[in-house]
Write a protein that holds these residues in place. Structure first.
Motif: not given
Length: 126
Positions: A75, A79-87, A90
């Motif tokens: 990432a 923001g991209e790291k946050w998206r990956v962690r949330n993926e 989820r």
């Protein structure tokens, strides 16, 4: 596919003492049932074992941990790291919800002989 684990004498002691996880036995059963056929057909094989509480086996946990760590490392922004962690979060939540739903279905249809005790199909993965 679902691979049932037949509990044998001597299996519950290590579980009770915390020396093994229930998923260890499931991974072993899946590997012995399916790994040779996958190798003969040149397929990759990975056991995906889950406990009735939604926990995943060691092999799946290792895959999740290393795979998502690599995605986070690639990432480029916070923001991209946050998206990956949330993926990752989820996917684990969805897995746990699928297990809980299947447990409910099994209880509804097997514990009370509705539908003649036939095991329900796993819910579709979206």
């Amino acid at each position: 596919t679902i691979t049932a684990v037949q509990f044998r004498k001597g299996m519950l002691g290590p579980l009770a003492r915390g020396k093994h996880l229930a998923t260890d036995y499931a991974e072993e059963a899946k590997r012995s049932a399916k790994a040779a056929a996958c190798a003969a057909n040149n397929y990759d094989f990975m056991t995906w074992a889950a406990s009735t509480r939604g926990g995943i086996g060691r092999e799946a946990a290792e895959w999740f941990t290393t795979g998502f760590a690599a995605k986070v490392a690639l990432a480029r922004s916070d923001g991209e790291k946050w998206r990956v962690r949330n993926e990752r979060k989820r996917l684990l939540q969805q897995h746990s919800a699928i297990i809980a739903r299947r447990n409910w279905e099994i209880t509804q249809r097997n514990a009370w002989p509705r539908m003649g005790g036939v095991a329900p199909r796993a819910p579709p993965v979206e």
